[in-house]
Motif scaffolding. Structure first.
Motif, short mmCIF file in Angstrom:
data_model
loop_
_atom_site.label_atom_id
_atom_site.label_comp_id
_atom_site.label_asym_id
_atom_site.label_seq_id
_atom_site.Cartn_x
_atom_site.Cartn_y
_atom_site.Cartn_z
N ASN A 173 -16.16 7.11 3.89
CA ASN A 173 -16.25 5.70 4.30
C ASN A 173 -16.02 4.80 3.09
N CYS A 174 -14.86 4.96 2.48
CA CYS A 174 -14.56 4.25 1.24
C CYS A 174 -14.16 2.80 1.49
N ALA A 175 -14.41 1.97 0.49
CA ALA A 175 -13.97 0.58 0.51
C ALA A 175 -12.53 0.50 -0.01
N GLY A 176 -11.99 -0.71 -0.02
CA GLY A 176 -10.67 -0.92 -0.59
C GLY A 176 -9.56 -0.72 0.42
N GLU A 177 -8.49 -1.49 0.23
CA GLU A 177 -7.31 -1.38 1.08
C GLU A 177 -6.21 -0.63 0.32
N ILE A 178 -5.24 -0.13 1.08
CA ILE A 178 -4.09 0.53 0.45
C ILE A 178 -3.20 -0.55 -0.17
N ALA A 179 -2.84 -0.37 -1.43
CA ALA A 179 -2.02 -1.35 -2.13
C ALA A 179 -0.58 -1.31 -1.63
N THR A 180 0.01 -2.47 -1.44
CA THR A 180 1.42 -2.56 -1.09
C THR A 180 2.23 -2.78 -2.36
N ALA A 181 3.54 -2.69 -2.23
CA ALA A 181 4.41 -2.95 -3.38
C ALA A 181 4.22 -4.39 -3.86
N ALA A 182 3.96 -5.30 -2.94
CA ALA A 182 3.75 -6.70 -3.32
C ALA A 182 2.47 -6.87 -4.13
N ILE A 210 -16.59 -4.39 -8.31
CA ILE A 210 -17.91 -4.97 -8.02
C ILE A 210 -18.36 -5.86 -9.18
N ARG A 211 -18.21 -5.35 -10.40
CA ARG A 211 -18.66 -6.12 -11.57
C ARG A 211 -17.89 -7.43 -11.71
N LYS A 212 -16.58 -7.38 -11.45
CA LYS A 212 -15.74 -8.57 -11.63
C LYS A 212 -15.61 -9.40 -10.35
N LYS A 213 -16.21 -8.90 -9.25
CA LYS A 213 -16.23 -9.63 -7.98
C LYS A 213 -14.81 -9.93 -7.48
N VAL A 214 -14.00 -8.90 -7.47
CA VAL A 214 -12.62 -9.03 -6.99
C VAL A 214 -12.32 -7.90 -6.00
N PRO A 215 -11.28 -8.02 -5.18
CA PRO A 215 -10.93 -6.98 -4.22
C PRO A 215 -10.44 -5.71 -4.91
N LEU A 216 -10.62 -4.59 -4.22
CA LEU A 216 -10.16 -3.29 -4.70
C LEU A 216 -9.00 -2.81 -3.83
N TYR A 217 -7.95 -2.30 -4.50
CA TYR A 217 -6.79 -1.75 -3.80
C TYR A 217 -6.48 -0.36 -4.35
N LEU A 218 -6.02 0.51 -3.46
CA LEU A 218 -5.71 1.89 -3.82
C LEU A 218 -4.21 2.12 -3.74
N ASP A 219 -3.61 2.48 -4.88
CA ASP A 219 -2.18 2.77 -4.89
C ASP A 219 -1.98 4.26 -4.63
N ILE A 220 -1.52 4.60 -3.45
CA ILE A 220 -1.32 6.00 -3.08
C ILE A 220 0.16 6.39 -3.12
N SER A 221 1.01 5.53 -3.69
CA SER A 221 2.45 5.83 -3.73
C SER A 221 2.79 7.12 -4.47
N PRO A 222 1.99 7.57 -5.49
CA PRO A 222 2.34 8.85 -6.14
C PRO A 222 2.36 10.03 -5.18
N TYR A 223 1.68 9.92 -4.04
CA TYR A 223 1.64 11.04 -3.10
C TYR A 223 2.93 11.20 -2.30
N ARG A 224 3.87 10.31 -2.50
CA ARG A 224 5.19 10.50 -1.88
C ARG A 224 5.88 11.73 -2.45
#
Length: 294
Positions: free
Chosen positions: A54-63, A25-39
């Motif tokens: 009802n969280c914001a942010g998308e799941i981060a991809t490897a890319a 929010i402060r930097k005005k950029v998108p938020l992504y969540l890396d959930i790969s550790p849960y593998r």
């Protein structure tokens, strides 16, 4: 973009999300969540944020991760950097590893393209977006009939939540050596204090070992043991805790958030004086200034 490495149980995920949301929010950029550790992480209920809130942010991809970290996006690099402080000097500046347990004010100086690794357990990281987080942490699942009944009971009285964390703290030696089990004297002291301070309090006890709590906890006032939310429904204990007016929390981020989400203006929150069994972790920024430590 801000990408945050998520790991641990629900309370830890909420802290990690909160700091990343604040930065995004402060930097005005998108938020992504890396959930790969849960593998490979099989404790608790796995990744829960998106299922529960009802969280914001998308799941981060490897890319996404490669676009931020480049060669540092090798599997396990974040965890390695967290453990080996000497490595950090040679890693890319976009990899931001929590330098210590207490609040780190230089976090606001990091690049607006960054990958966060750590636990970030202080309200100071997200206090300025508290209203946004309370909206993000609204529950998206409907209440079951039994939990609706409990919620009405809680709202009808001067409710105090008590959280007793045992589980892996009791059964796993390594975990117990780090976190420690709170003594019953802590709970009895906190119960006595609130009984003196509040008018007709009613205590609601939550625990991952509710049978132990029934056998050992002494309660001089009206009380109930909440024992039906198990497994994938355990998060509903946090939901019910947050509806109480006052709190006695464990050395657990789960009940920390149960107390924090309570928006009652005059709430009393009691937290343990010693959060960890191990020495050397500065926890002065973990407990909000308006809460009491006993």
């Amino acid at each position: 973009m801000i990408i945050v490495n998520l790991i641990g149980g629900l309370g830890n995920q909420m802290f990690q999300y909160a700091v990343a949301r604040s930065l995004a929010i402060r930097k005005k950029v998108p938020l992504y969540l890396d959930i790969s550790p849960y593998r490979t992480y099989k404790k608790h209920q796995g990744f829960e944020l998106k299922r529960i809130f009802n969280c914001a942010g998308e799941i981060a991809t490897a890319a996404h991760i490669r676009s931020v970290l480049g060669w540092c996006a090798l599997p396990g690099m974040g965890g390695l950097a967290q453990q080996q402080s000497a490595i950090r000097r040679f890693l890319c500046p976009q990899l931001i590893v929590e330098p210590h347990f207490h609040y780190w004010p230089k976090i606001w100086e990091i690049p607006d393209k960054a990958y966060l690794v750590g636990y970030w357990q202080s309200e100071k990281y997200f206090q300025e977006i508290a209203a946004t987080l309370r909206q993000d942490f609204t529950f998206c699942q409907p209440l079951s009939e039994v939990n609706q009944d409990w919620l009405q009971r809680i709202k009808a009285c001067n409710a105090v939540s008590i959280h007793i964390r045992r589980g892996d703290y009791a059964s796993e030696k390594v975990t117990r050596n780090v976190h420690g089990l709170l003594p019953l004297t802590y709970y009895h002291r906190a119960i006595r204090y609130l009984t003196e301070q509040l008018e007709e309090p009613t205590f609601f006890i939550f625990s991952d070992e509710i049978t132990w709590a029934k056998e050992h906890l002494r309660l001089p006032a009206s009380h109930y043991f909440v024992e039906h939310n198990c497994g994938g429904e355990s998060y509903n204990d946090l939901r019910l805790m947050s509806a109480c007016k006052h709190h006695i929390i464990a050395n657990s981020t789960f009940s920390w958030w149960g107390a924090w989400l309570n928006s009652f203006t005059n709430k009393i929150v009691i937290a343990p004086q010693q959060w960890f069994a191990v020495e050397g972790r500065n926890t002065e920024d973990l407990i909000p200034n308006t809460w009491l430590r006993m």
